[in-house]
Design a protein around this motif. Structure first.
Motif, PDB file in Angstrom:
ATOM      1  N   ASN A   1       0.844  -1.191   0.000  1.00 41.45           N
ATOM      2  CA  ASN A   1       0.000   0.000   0.000  1.00 41.45           C
ATOM      3  C   ASN A   1       0.887   1.252   0.000  1.00 41.45           C
ATOM      4  OD1 ASN A   1      -1.723   2.154   0.625  1.00 41.45           O
ATOM      5  ND2 ASN A   1      -3.000   0.919   1.976  1.00 41.45           N
TER       6      ASN A   1
ATOM      7  N   GLN B   1       0.173   4.263   0.529  1.00 41.98           N
ATOM      8  CA  GLN B   1      -0.110   5.178   1.632  1.00 41.98           C
ATOM      9  C   GLN B   1       0.626   4.747   2.905  1.00 41.98           C
ATOM     10  OE1 GLN B   1      -1.321   8.001   1.530  1.00 41.98           O
ATOM     11  NE2 GLN B   1      -2.854   8.192  -0.060  1.00 41.98           N
TER      12      GLN B   1
ATOM     13  N   ARG C   1      -2.243   6.651  11.210  1.00 42.75           N
ATOM     14  CA  ARG C   1      -2.297   6.595   9.750  1.00 42.75           C
ATOM     15  C   ARG C   1      -1.857   5.222   9.249  1.00 42.75           C
ATOM     16  NH1 ARG C   1      -4.638   9.136   5.397  1.00 42.75           N
ATOM     17  NH2 ARG C   1      -3.257   9.219   3.597  1.00 42.75           N
TER      18      ARG C   1
ATOM     19  N   GLN D   1      -4.281   2.432   7.381  1.00 43.99           N
ATOM     20  CA  GLN D   1      -3.986   1.986   6.018  1.00 43.99           C
ATOM     21  C   GLN D   1      -3.602   0.511   5.959  1.00 43.99           C
ATOM     22  OE1 GLN D   1      -4.554   3.888   3.382  1.00 43.99           O
ATOM     23  NE2 GLN D   1      -5.173   5.591   4.721  1.00 43.99           N
TER      24      GLN D   1
ATOM     25  N   SER E   1       0.499  12.661  -0.052  1.00 42.00           N
ATOM     26  CA  SER E   1      -0.350  11.587   0.442  1.00 42.00           C
ATOM     27  C   SER E   1      -1.820  12.003   0.474  1.00 42.00           C
ATOM     28  CB  SER E   1       0.099  11.171   1.846  1.00 42.00           C
ATOM     29  OG  SER E   1      -0.738  10.176   2.389  1.00 42.00           O
TER      30      SER E   1
ATOM     31  N   GLU F   1      -4.910  10.511  -1.834  1.00 41.10           N
ATOM     32  CA  GLU F   1      -6.087   9.958  -1.173  1.00 41.10           C
ATOM     33  C   GLU F   1      -7.361  10.596  -1.706  1.00 41.10           C
ATOM     34  OE1 GLU F   1      -6.911   8.478   3.307  1.00 41.10           O
ATOM     35  OE2 GLU F   1      -6.418  10.608   3.118  1.00 41.10           O
TER      36      GLU F   1
END
Length: 408
Positions: A198, A200, A312, A316, A374, A378
């Motif tokens: 991922n 993120q 965060r 994620q 980021s 998103e």
């Protein structure tokens, strides 16, 4: 908040003390072993690298053990490492002791963050994580200044003996207060590793490295900076570390509170302000009052990023967050190692004891750019909101009416 969080905070208090107390004792340790200040800085770098590599290693090794038992084993490792540092006859052996103690750090906070988040409601997860890190920040208000004072008066070896005793207290607290929480069934290592696909998650970890690295660039060399540039006496370093710790406590609690409301805005504001304050520290370091205020702000802004960054990663990496959480703790310490090394480089190059502040400002600014990236990614990836049926019919009728008017 569950009482178990208090036990985790006690363990965090011991870990926070050993991590940060070395910064106030660098001159004493360097003098005792006959090494330079930049060389003594490897005690910070080595610890940070140990956390970085130890976080995933210890987490993987603990996949077959209940989380409570793993937390207890980690505290045992922490105790052994600090005892080795306390009795080390050479600089190399002390460095080895620091690395052994550091192996427990990342996995403790990583597993502890997951446990804390599981103990509370979804809208209180960042606050629960912040509660654990409160132990780390309070260590800078109480543990680190006292450890520095003890080290300067009775010798730094006594400091590390006391730190080992704190580890024993933390171990007892976990054994008594943390409930037995077995590892969730069906979660395998490959599931944990999948989180790193991922983008993120990777961006959050990069923000962690750069953002918190900015803090350590300045704070690692606070003792020589304050004594040689600002003009403070050696004994003043103790209460300056108290100010830094107070800033950390406040910033951590504020960061945890607002991360549950507006995570990315909170992160961007704190990183931007941190970059500005670190740049200003180059100039405020020449004035005693201004330097003290700046040190407090660095602590506050630096730790305001910790709960949102950790949450965060957990958000994620949902479904398999343990390894990602631990690796992110390692990322904090990779930033520490990177910035401590870069700070030593610019000092050794003859740029002065304030030069690491510029290193920190650049690192924090880079973290801010990643945060903006980021958030942008998103927003672009978010699905478009479904149109309300009534609104859609109204807009369609209005469009037909407009076309009819144009036709006529």
């Amino acid at each position: 908040m569950p009482l178990a969080l208090l036990a985790l905070a006690i363990g965090a208090f011991g870990i926070g003390t050993t991590e940060f107390v070395i910064m106030g004792l660098l001159p004493e340790v360097a003098g005792d072993f006959g090494v330079s200040i930049p060389t003594a800085g490897f005690l910070v770098t080595g610890y940070a690298l140990g956390v970085m590599f130890g976080a995933p290693l210890m987490t993987v090794l603990g996949t077959k053990v209940s989380r409570k038992r793993m937390l207890m084993l980690l505290m045992g490792l922490f105790i052994v490492g600090n005892l080795i540092s306390a009795v080390a006859p050479t600089f190399t052996l002390m460095l080895i002791g620091r690395v052994i103690a550091s192996l427990a750090h990342g996995a403790f906070f990583g597993i502890g963050s997951v446990v804390a988040a599981d103990l509370v409601a979804p809208d209180k997860k960042a606050g629960a994580i912040a509660m654990i890190f409160t132990g780390l920040t309070v260590a800078n208000v109480v543990g680190v200044p006292l450890g520095t004072l003890i080290g300067q008066s009775a010798g730094w070896r006594v400091t590390f003996t006391v730190v080992a005793a704190l580890g024993v207290l933390g171990l007892a607290g976990i054994a008594r207060l943390v409930p037995d929480m077995p590892k969730p069934e069906g979660v395998r290592l490959r599931h944990e590793l999948a989180a790193f696909k991922n983008v993120q998650v990777l961006l959050a970890m990069a923000m962690t490295v750069l953002g918190f690295g900015g803090v350590f660039a300045a704070i690692t060399y606070i003792a020589p900076m304050m004594t040689n540039v600002t003009g403070y006496a050696d004994g003043s370093v103790t209460w300056l570390l108290v100010l830094f710790g107070l800033g950390m406590v406040g910033g951590n609690l504020v960061g945890g509170r607002f991360a549950d409301r507006a995570l990315m805005p909170m992160l961007c504001v704190s990183l931007g302000a941190l970059a500005v304050v670190l740049a200003l520290f180059t100039f405020t370091a020449h004035n005693k009052i201004a330097a003290a205020v700046t040190i407090t702000l660095i602590g506050a802004l630096g730790f305001a990023t910790v709960p949102p960054l950790q949450k965060r990663v957990l958000d994620q990496a949902h479904g398999a967050p343990t390894l990602a959480s631990a690796v992110n703790i390692g990322a904090f310490n990779l930033g520490n190692a990177l910035s401590a090394w870069l700070g030593g480089v610019v000092i050794a190059a003859g740029l002065g004891y304030t030069a690491p502040n510029w290193v920190g400002a650049v690192l924090a600014a880079a973290a801010l750019l990643l945060a903006v990236l980021s958030a942008t990614l998103e927003r672009r990836a978010a699905p478009a909101p479904a149109a309300d049926p009534v609104t859609a019919k109204t807009e369609q009728a209005h469009s037909v009416q407009q076309q009819t008017v144009v036709h006529h």
